[in-house]
Write an enzyme that holds these catalytic residues in place. Structure first.
Site, PDB file in Angstrom:
ATOM      1  N   GLY B  71       0.805  -1.213   0.000  1.00  0.00           N
ATOM      2  CA  GLY B  71       0.000   0.000   0.000  1.00  0.00           C
ATOM      3  C   GLY B  71       0.840   1.266   0.000  1.00  0.00           C
ATOM      4  N   THR B  72       1.882   1.283   0.798  1.00  0.00           N
ATOM      5  CA  THR B  72       2.693   2.498   0.901  1.00  0.00           C
ATOM      6  C   THR B  72       3.371   2.823  -0.425  1.00  0.00           C
ATOM      7  OG1 THR B  72       3.004   2.284   3.283  1.00  0.00           O
ATOM      8  CG2 THR B  72       4.687   3.508   2.083  1.00  0.00           C
ATOM      9  N   CYS B 325       2.165   1.625  11.181  1.00  0.00           N
ATOM     10  CA  CYS B 325       3.206   2.390  10.491  1.00  0.00           C
ATOM     11  C   CYS B 325       3.701   3.547  11.334  1.00  0.00           C
ATOM     12  CB  CYS B 325       2.693   2.914   9.161  1.00  0.00           C
ATOM     13  SG  CYS B 325       2.409   1.609   7.966  1.00  0.00           S
TER      14      CYS B 325
END
Lengths: 386, 386
Positions: B71-72, B325
């Site tokens: 995703g990042t 995160c």
């Protein structure tokens, strides 16, 4: 019958111990190493074990290892990250003409953002002269990036000498060591570089896992911004299954390095001599001594590499004509043109890359199968005059 | 005893079918899908199958799916890629105040390279008013990026409405849909966005595998330059094991979507009601209806979330205080401050995220274990007045 696989630069078979480490991990663990509870703790322990295994392979400190998605990302991170971090200091980068596309296209992207790149010629063996690097340095130079081992012809560049020149001018130096790490001994302290890129799929680990070595104090922005993972250098939840495989592969590569090098070098010598004895009009590319132990680049006059590759594939033998990353691109190899091959000869090139899993029998099969293929293709070639 | 795992936003257990797909793949295949021989062909077939599976999950064409490391990276690629591709057109980007760090820090990096960012306030439920986006647009605006579902409070943003505004002005719109895809139905055509980010670890696939949806014609530079993989949009040998797992997880998520949503929503309602009944001075954060089905954000007055998390972990219950995160970052959550919580209340927040693998019994254990922990922590808290 299992194919004979001589394309280890495109990816290596996973060793059983690497398979077990990965399968075992994914059967039991899914935690995020950043989570501050017991499920996260287990993942974090596996992550830090792998970091130690990778650090040991290249003689680094665990803290200097930044995990990422593979060699290409590692290279992008090093080059863009150092360029961005020093944009106010200068916008000049020095490289060679025979880098992998991950370097060339990263530099092309930076050029579109007003960086200036000096790309240096190599000699007929693919060697870069360190004196040329010294001459190219300006007050604006913020990065030197030169590969450790070329992935198409196997030539080893004088990275340690260039790194000394860079250090004297306080310029960070990066080396794309993807084709070398895990295949031959590589020690970051001997090289003296600030940054080094490596990938698991070159030494029997999985594709999609790699690392960037970052010496402490190196100016570097993230390529991937976000969370605080990897000491704030690379954001995103880590690819734990891949990293566990990378760590296990690194440990095995270090333990077995000498025997693997001896084995691949023997195959290389056997195939090189066999080609020269059995196929007329061949050229072996790259430096005869300063070279990767496991790679043979051979240009076969008057025919196309792609045709040979397809016909060998029909015989159950997998080889490449160039970097898999450039497969499908229609231009001739920039590496082969840079060492002075003409276009037709460059197009007739095969790249064989061995691993310690290959056998002399497999090499013999290749040496038996290739000559009739070459003969057949030449008989159809307008370039061939018999 | 296996821990009770209520931290599915940090990563989800791999389903048995996903494990089997991954273990089965890695036991047999190592090929590079770019290689033009039989070993590469097998890998390429697996790659394209996974691309179809992921495309089906979000109603996209396979060709619109770009695989990446999670995703990042997907978010970084969308934002930086669109910004770079349009730098000559304008340097203004619009976003919300409650995005994930992958968005916020990517924008911060762009700001250091002379991009201008308008970051819009949300209301007390975390909702962004589309009219504010319309007002913020200038001739220089080249990207609007607003998340589909907030990963700390669960609020669903009016992305389809904002995308209409963006389309009317011919501005590409990206949505970070990482917390939503695979958890609730998401259709790119309904949303009308140009780019959408998703990650396998949110729906029982592996960490380290994700994708960026890119509508045809969207201006986008690569984040990772190099080889010609992923239709020239994302270079580097693909993480095949991870991608196979992502594909399998996507297929299962699509097939089981309705029952999974029903199950997690029931757990959410049960826990929300139980918390309100059993623990005095709690606030449930986020929008009461426009919200993720599987997330509960609860602020427990007068104590610290971190202490609750640690004590729950000792009882075998894994929860989070915020995004994994951001774990280890010491500031209060920017999301909770943005919806108007004061610092002390924000610090007393737990985030629970369920999956269909969780049970009502597990939820009951949590509801039994939490009240005495809260009582004990409050008895030690200088903020608590009994």
């Amino acid at each position: 019958m299992a194919p004979i696989y001589f394309d280890n630069l495109a990816g290596t078979p996973l060793l059983p111990a690497v398979q077990e480490a990965m399968s075992g991990y994914l059967a039991q663990h899914w935690g995020n190493p950043s989570s501050q509870h017991q499920v996260g703790d287990v993942a974090n322990a596996a992550l830090e074990k792998a970091r130690e295994q990778v650090a040991a392979l290249i003689g680094a400190e665990p803290r200097e290892i930044v995990f990422c998605s593979g060699g290409t990302e590692s290279i992008n991170h090093a080059i863009k990250g150092v360029a961005w971090a020093q944009a106010k200091k200068g916008r000049h980068i020095i490289t060679s003409n025979i880098e992998h596309n991950a370097v060339l296209r990263t530099l092309r992207a930076l050029k579109l953002q007003d960086w200036r790149v000096t790309s240096l010629d190599v000699d007929q063996h693919g060697l870069l002269d360190p004196a040329k690097v010294a001459e190219a340095i300006t007050d604006q130079t913020v990065l030197i990036t030169v590969m450790l081992a070329n992935n198409e012809i196997g030539t080893l560049e004088p990275v340690a000498e260039i790194a000394q020149i860079a250090a004297a001018r306080k310029i960070p130096m990066h080396t794309d060591a993807v084709a070398a790490v895990g295949v031959m001994p590589v020690e970051v302290k001997d090289l003296g570089v600030s940054l080094l890129s490596l990938a698991a799929n070159q030494f029997h680990g999985p594709a999609g896992a790699g690392a960037l070595y970052v010496k402490r104090g190196t100016p570097l922005w993230p390529l991937v911004d976000g969370g605080v993972q990897e000491h704030n250098k690379r954001a995103g939840s880590q690819n734990m299954v891949g990293i566990v495989g990378l760590g296990q592969a690194a440990e095995l590569a270090l333990a077995e390095m000498d025997s693997r090098v001896a084995r691949t070098r023997a195959l290389k010598d056997f195939v090189t001599q066999g080609l020269q004895a059995r196929v007329p009009h061949v050229t072996i590319n790259g430096h005869p001594e300063l070279c990767l132990p496991h790679l043979v680049s051979v240009s076969v006059g008057y025919i196309e590499g792609e045709s040979m590759m397809i016909m060998l594939d029909e015989e159950g033998i997998c080889v490449a004509t160039r970097s898999a990353c450039a497969a499908g691109a229609l231009q001739a190899s920039h590496v082969l043109l840079s060492i002075g091959l003409d276009f037709a000869v460059a197009q007739g090139t095969l790249v064989l890359s061995f691993s310690h899993l290959n056998t002399k029998q497999e090499a013999q099969v290749f040496l038996d199968k290739l000559p009739p293929i070459v003969e057949r293709l030449r008989s159809m070639s307008p370039l061939w005059k018999g």
